[in-house]
Design an enzyme around this catalytic site. Structure first.
Site, short mmCIF file in Angstrom:
data_model
loop_
_atom_site.label_atom_id
_atom_site.label_comp_id
_atom_site.label_asym_id
_atom_site.label_seq_id
_atom_site.Cartn_x
_atom_site.Cartn_y
_atom_site.Cartn_z
N PRO A 22 0.83 -1.22 0.00
CA PRO A 22 0.00 0.00 0.00
C PRO A 22 0.86 1.26 0.00
O PRO A 22 1.86 1.34 0.71
CB PRO A 22 -0.81 -0.13 1.31
CG PRO A 22 -0.81 -1.58 1.62
CD PRO A 22 0.49 -2.11 1.12
N GLY A 23 0.47 2.23 -0.81
CA GLY A 23 1.16 3.51 -0.82
C GLY A 23 2.36 3.59 -1.72
O GLY A 23 3.07 4.59 -1.71
N THR A 24 2.63 2.55 -2.52
CA THR A 24 3.84 2.57 -3.36
C THR A 24 3.62 3.28 -4.69
O THR A 24 4.58 3.48 -5.43
CB THR A 24 4.33 1.13 -3.62
OG1 THR A 24 3.22 0.34 -4.06
CG2 THR A 24 4.91 0.54 -2.35
N GLY A 25 2.39 3.61 -5.03
CA GLY A 25 2.15 4.41 -6.23
C GLY A 25 1.46 3.69 -7.36
O GLY A 25 1.57 4.10 -8.52
N LYS A 26 0.72 2.63 -7.07
CA LYS A 26 0.03 1.87 -8.13
C LYS A 26 -1.07 2.72 -8.78
O LYS A 26 -1.15 2.83 -10.01
CB LYS A 26 -0.56 0.58 -7.55
CG LYS A 26 0.47 -0.34 -6.93
CD LYS A 26 -0.14 -1.61 -6.43
CE LYS A 26 -1.11 -1.40 -5.28
NZ LYS A 26 -0.46 -0.84 -4.08
N THR A 27 -1.91 3.31 -7.96
CA THR A 27 -3.00 4.13 -8.50
C THR A 27 -2.44 5.39 -9.17
O THR A 27 -2.97 5.84 -10.19
CB THR A 27 -3.98 4.51 -7.37
OG1 THR A 27 -4.41 3.32 -6.72
CG2 THR A 27 -5.18 5.24 -7.92
N HIS A 39 15.47 1.50 30.51
CA HIS A 39 15.00 0.61 29.44
C HIS A 39 15.51 1.10 28.09
O HIS A 39 16.08 0.33 27.30
CB HIS A 39 13.46 0.57 29.46
CG HIS A 39 12.87 -0.35 28.44
ND1 HIS A 39 12.40 -1.60 28.76
CD2 HIS A 39 12.66 -0.21 27.09
CE1 HIS A 39 11.94 -2.19 27.67
NE2 HIS A 39 12.08 -1.36 26.64
N GLU A 40 15.32 2.40 27.80
CA GLU A 40 15.76 2.94 26.52
C GLU A 40 17.28 2.99 26.43
O GLU A 40 17.86 2.78 25.36
CB GLU A 40 15.17 4.34 26.30
CG GLU A 40 13.65 4.40 26.27
CD GLU A 40 13.06 3.51 25.20
OE1 GLU A 40 13.73 3.24 24.19
OE2 GLU A 40 11.91 3.05 25.37
N HIS A 63 18.48 -0.43 25.32
CA HIS A 63 18.40 -0.60 23.86
C HIS A 63 19.60 0.06 23.18
O HIS A 63 20.25 -0.54 22.30
CB HIS A 63 17.11 0.04 23.32
CG HIS A 63 15.88 -0.77 23.58
ND1 HIS A 63 15.75 -2.08 23.21
CD2 HIS A 63 14.70 -0.43 24.19
CE1 HIS A 63 14.55 -2.53 23.56
NE2 HIS A 63 13.90 -1.55 24.16
#
Length: 645
Positions: A238-243, A459-460, A463
């Site tokens: 979705p959103g890659t530019g087909k339409t 916690h962060e 990471h």
């Protein structure tokens, strides 16, 4: 010809004239059929009537039994008297025969009749008493015909609304329900999108441009024996530019372009979908050469028989069968090309995907860093940006973003700049927009206790520390403990864009994801629920390693992923014994990486604490903060950008 004569200006005939004539005829018949009912009579009382009787002035009394009134006819001699001079000629219409002059309203009929008879008998009068019932023809007619008029009127109104009138157009009306809902693109009136507006997608544009060129100049291809392709299927996330690509085809092609969605064929009435397919191809054939674009074709193109549990005839299957026939059946429509788009190519019917129907499958992938730069150039045209804006830097900050995501980033950056009162959108506005889209809106006023804030900071920091020390973990951009969206803290990374992933890379990413929970264990000796999203991520990765990619020694080179499997499958492709092994291997992978993260953080506990303290102090830290604490990474590639606020 008569229609060209300027003097021929007759008034336009309207059906309302017919209604008016009928109404006048009804009134006229009612008036002239019973004139007495329209006469203007002088009202009098029963006592005055008794006086008229005693004086011998009354020739006849006509009692109307159903209206409780009596009509009084005077004698010729009485008409000459002074007392009756005002009732000489009192009818609105000419009456047939003698006409009454007075009317009397009474109460009880029996009493009124007895009193009149008694007066006539006592005075030996020749007055005649008559009886009659009066009816209102017009009123009775209206009461009788009114329900039919209402029913017919409502029926005409509904039929006019459904037969083509109104704003819904021909496709939305009841008599045209089997007609196609496709919208014919008019390049003269519609907003024109061309291939220049489609950044990236070079391979997809090349194939689609060839179809447009074939329609414009077919001799170039047919002279060599080539045939026009029947259809092209655009497949991608979705959103890659087909339409958008299809819109560009509509803007570039000099042929009729019919556009509609797959759901436009689906209707509650049986047979409507197939009828609309027939009508669509009939319109396209009449205007051939033409292009038909069906967006979200999976609405009607799903594989037949997989979702039909009831055994009944499915309307979608009828629609799909008709589409298959129109695209490549006994009577094939030539010079009509079908473009379709979907992000669910795996559920489409195999008959729809075969050569001769959709000859080409064009994959529209997520853009790479070069294509993202081109997409930024397109979407930044209407936006006022500062001159120092580096598009290559923005492309690096948006890995995995689709064209629609980048358009959203540009719009969000413009809104953020306007909110801050700036005259142009700068680099920091785009970075804020990326953070807004990925992490959500900042919630600085969220109430968090000091203990919770400390836990979030460690916690962060866990990471960030683990990812800094592992070679294949994604390089860090920034870490924050400001709540965003549903998360209480977040760490931003720039993952390397890989086409293939090796086991050591997946394991390092899993270890970095478990660094937050490991830091809580090392510092506080207990864990919390804050690692839910991390656990979800590593569980999916470990499961994919074991069951999909064949990266586990005990399971071996097997995959239990079936791309053609029905989404309604109820059976597992492995035995219960294998399921036990899979569960155990997934657990072992996750626990090994957790223990690895705990060991790394235990060895660097002082640096972890220093990083968490700085995070508590500044709330947001960047890559250079980690370099001051840990030093440069020994496996640094030197490609990543340092993001500063």
């Amino acid at each position: 010809m008569a229609k060209d004569n300027p003097n021929n200006k007759r008034p336009r005939f309207s059906s309302y004239w017919i209604y008016a004539i009928i109404l006048f005829v009804i009134i006229g018949v009612n008036l002239f059929s019973g004139g007495s009912s329209w006469q203007k009579l002088t009202a009098t009382t029963p006592s005055e009537l008794q006086e008229f009787l005693k004086n011998g002035d009354v020739e006849k009394i006509l009692i109307i039994t159903n209206t409780r009134q009596a009509k009084v006819f005077l004698t010729k001699d009485a008409m000459a008297k002074e007392v009756h001079k005002d009732v000489g000629d009192n009818s609105l219409l000419p009456a047939s025969g003698s006409s009454p002059q007075y009317e009397v309203k009474f109460g009880d009929l029996q009493n009124f009749e007895n009193e009149i008879k008694k007066t006539i008998k006592d005075n030996n009068l020749p007055t005649v008493i008559g009886y009659d019932q009066e009816s209102n023809l017009f009123g009775d007619f209206i009461i009788t015909i009114l329900p039919f008029i209402l029913i017919i009127g409502i029926w005409i109104f509904l039929m006019r609304r459904m037969a083509g009138g109104g704003a819904g157009g021909a496709g939305g009306q009841i008599f045209n329900i089997g007609k196609s809902k496709a919208r014919l693109f008019d390049e003269k009136t519609e907003t024109k999108v061309t291939f220049k507006d489609v950044a990236g997608l070079e391979g997809a544009k090349e194939e689609v441009q060839e179809i447009v060129e074939f329609l414009k100049n077919p001799d170039k291809y047919t002279s060599l024996g080539g045939k026009i392709p029947k259809g092209a299927l655009l497949v991608g996330s979705p959103g890659t530019g087909k339409t958008l690509l299809a819109k560009a085809v509509a803007g570039e092609a000099k042929v009729p372009f019919f556009s509609l969605s797959g759901s436009d064929f689906v209707e509650m009435f049986v047979g409507v979908g197939a009828s609309r397919v027939r009508d669509l191809f009939k319109q396209a054939k009449d205007k051939s050469p033409a292009i038909i674009f069906i967006d979200e074709i999976d609405a009607i193109g799903r594989a037949r028989g997989k979702n039909n549990f009831t055994g009944s005839n499915d309307e979608r299957e009828n629609t799909l069968n008709q589409l298959l026939t129109e695209m490549d059946g006994f009577d094939t429509n030539t010079n009509v090309i079908v473009l379709a788009a979907t992000n669910r190519a795996d559920v489409l019917d195999k008959a729809l995907m075969r050569a001769g129907r959709f000859d080409r499958q064009i994959f529209v992938d997520l853009p790479d860093i070069r294509e993202r730069k081109e997409i930024f150039e397109v979407h930044l045209r209407p936006i006022k940006t500062s001159e120092a804006l580096d598009l290559e830097f923005l492309a690096k900050q948006t890995p995995g973003f689709s064209g629609a995501d980048i358009a959203n980033v540009c719009n969000e950056a413009a809104l953020i700049a306007a909110r801050k009162g700036k005259k142009a959108v700068d680099k920091q506005d785009f970075l804020d927009a990326v953070d807004r889209i990925i992490g959500g809106l900042e919630k600085k006023n969220k109430i968090i206790t000091a203990e919770e804030k400390k836990t979030i900071a460690f916690h962060e920091a866990g990471h960030a520390t683990v990812s800094w020390m592992l070679e294949h973990a994604a390089p860090l951009v920034k870490v924050t403990i400001v709540p965003r969206g549903q998360s209480l803290g977040a760490a931003w990374y720039l993952p390397e864009e890989r086409l293939i992933v090796r086991p050591e890379q997946m394991l390092d990413e899993m270890c970095a994801a478990l660094g937050g929970r490991a830091a809580e264990k090392v510092i506080f000796g207990k864990i919390s629920t804050g690692a839910l999203s991390d656990l979800e991520k590593v569980t999916k990765q470990a499961k994919a390693m074991v069951t999909i990619y064949g990266l586990n020694d005990k399971i071996g080179n097997l995959t239990y992923y079936d791309s053609a499997q029905s989404e309604y499958g109820f059976t597992k492709p492995y035995s219960e014994e294998t399921a036990i092994i899979i569960d155990k291997e997934i657990s072992n992978i996750i626990e090994e990486q957790y223990a690895r993260a705990v060991k790394l953080l235990s060895e660097n506990k002082d640096k972890l604490t220093e990083l968490a303290d700085r995070l508590l102090e500044k709330e947001v830290i960047f890559k250079d903060d980690l370099e001051r604490i840990f030093g440069r990474r020994p496996f640094e590639k030197g490609e990543e950008e340092i993001v500063k606020e």
